[in-house]
Design an enzyme around this catalytic site. Structure first.
Site: not given
Length: 489
Positions: A272, A346
């Site tokens: 990130k 996920r």
């Protein structure tokens, strides 16, 4: 803080402050003594208070009652919506905590459309949440609020009102636990720490049992997606299973909550940007809400069978970390091509969802996760996205959100989105491209929940507040989840 309900005559009810809600159109509350009503009327005629929506006014040494001051709260010229009422309570609570008030008396408002039981329950919760502080890491914390007790007053004391304030308090306790966990720094709050929190809860409540699967055990069982995320950190991943038996297990099976517990998210190899990366300590907001919900359920002793699973891991760019292009086998047997290691939530959730279905056979599964930035773009910070493969479950969650002000918004889960997850090398890929990012993330999870009633809450916009001194965890969606569970009972 303590809460109570009373119908003792106002003239004899000692308090540092009496809170009175006033509208522009309605008459002054008849419960107030005549001399008090006259004092308020003079105060308003002098132009010091107009009862406009959200206006607060202090009236000192009021006549006719045994309270040191009145806090007048304006409700405007029309009935308040539930959300407006809750916002007004929050504003009032902040005024009380900023004043030298130790004991406050709240005059319940019969003129508003909200039921008195609802006013007490949600009022207790919001006031308790409003007094929350996280000062554990301050060497010189600011003085705490003096407010120690709030009593709701109504002429007819009702057992339901007494029960309501206890319910509101229990929900607030769960919310504040979730906030504490979210606000903890990631050097202290890591997967093994969360396992300790679960074990401590089990010590406090005899109906709760805890089982923890180590990272090695999860890998051996076949949780390849979870392991792909966890192995990139020196902190060992944990699958934390909490089972609450407030009711005897039935053939129908329990309700299951599954929380994403990424205690810090660097993005992994798909790193990130550095700006605001500190906020990625909140990426375990789903897990925090599961812990908070379990706490509330235990406090209330709900007659329900509940299983709560937390998939806890750090997502770090270690030398053993998963790479874009890796293919992993999930516990369900399906394979996933990892195209972006920053779509890790996920991956840990899909194995946790399969695990709880295989081991506990629930009739309903709800997963909660700070899953996608796309959800923040779509809904901002006001509503969490609600996805479900069952319309009744979706409506039950949305109703619970409306009842508590912890609102959600229904999102599509159409088959047309599924093709975005097609992979040329595996059963699926873990991202669906730039379009409909929150929806395709939900579609990914739906592939692991085909044979059970399932809902997914994307709370990326609601789990914390960004920026400035107001930054911090919100504890959402504990109010929605616990109200849903109470409604099931």
């Amino acid at each position: 803080m303590d809460f109570a309900v009373s119908n003792r005559p106002l003239e004899k009810s000692k308090a540092d402050a009496l809170i009175v809600l006033l509208s522009k159109k309605s008459d002054l509350p008849e419960a107030l003594p005549d001399s008090t009503r006259e004092h308020i009327s003079q105060f308003m005629k002098a132009g010091d208070f107009s009862a406009s929506k959200g206006q607060l006014g202090w009236l000192h040494a009021p006549q006719g009652i045994n309270a040191a001051r009145l806090l007048l709260v304006g409700t405007g010229d029309s009935p308040l919506s539930d959300h407006s009422w809750l916002s007004l309570v929050q504003k009032t609570a902040k005024a009380l905590t900023a004043a030298p008030v130790k004991q406050a008396l709240w005059l319940l408002d019969d003129a508003q459309p909200q039921a008195l039981e609802w006013q007490v329950r949600e009022g207790t919760r919001v006031v308790e949440e409003s007094t929350y502080r996280f000062d554990a890491y301050r060497s010189n914390p600011a003085p705490a609020s003096k407010l120690a007790k709030l009593t709701f007053w109504h002429a007819e004391k009702d057992a339901a009102l007494a029960k309501a304030h206890k319910t509101g308090k229990a929900v607030a306790v769960g919310v504040n636990l979730a906030r504490d966990l979210g606000n903890l720094p990631p050097n202290d709050c890591f997967p093994e720490y969360l396992s300790g929190v679960a074990r401590d809860l089990a010590k406090d409540y005899e109906k709760l049992t805890v089982k923890v699967l180590s990272q090695a055990q999860a890998e051996k069982m076949g949780m390849g997606a979870f392991h792909a995320v966890a192995k990139g950190s020196e902190r060992q991943g944990q699958i934390i299973v909490m089972e609450y038996k407030g009711a005897k297990p039935t053939k129908q099976g329990p309700v299951a909550l599954v929380g994403k517990g990424i205690t810090f998210d660097t993005g992994g190899i798909s790193l990130k940007p550095g700006a605001t990366m500190d906020e990625m300590k909140y990426d375990m907001g789903g897990a925090a809400s599961v812990f908070g919900s379990v706490k509330t359920v235990c406090e209330l002793g709900l007659p329900i069978h509940l299983v709560a699973v937390v998939a806890a891991a750090e997502n770090m760019p270690d030398g053993r970390a998963a790479r874009p292009g890796d293919i992993v086998k999930t516990l369900s047997g399906q394979t996933v091509e990892i195209l972006n290691t920053d779509a890790e939530g996920r991956l840990v959730l899909c194995d946790a969802l399969t695990y709880v279905q295989q081991k506990h056979k629930p009739h309903t599964v709800i997963d909660i996760a700070t899953l996608t930035g796309a959800c923040v773009v779509a809904l901002g910070a006001h509503a969490q996205a609600v996805y479900a493969n069952d319309d009744a479950l979706s409506e039950a969650l949305l109703t619970a959100g409306k009842e508590t002000g912890d609102r959600g918004w229904p999102m599509p889960l159409w088959d047309e989105y599924q093709s975005q997850l097609d992979s040329p090398f595996a059963d699926m890929q873990n991202i669906g491209g730039p379009k409909a990012g929150s929806i395709t993330a939900a579609c990914f999870l739906s592939r692991f929940t085909k044979d059970v009633k399932w809902a997914h809450l994307d709370i990326a916009g609601t789990a914390w507040v960004s920026g400035g001194m107001s930054k911090g965890a919100t504890g959402r969606p504990v109010p929605m989840l616990t109200r849903y569970l109470m409604n099931q009972c």
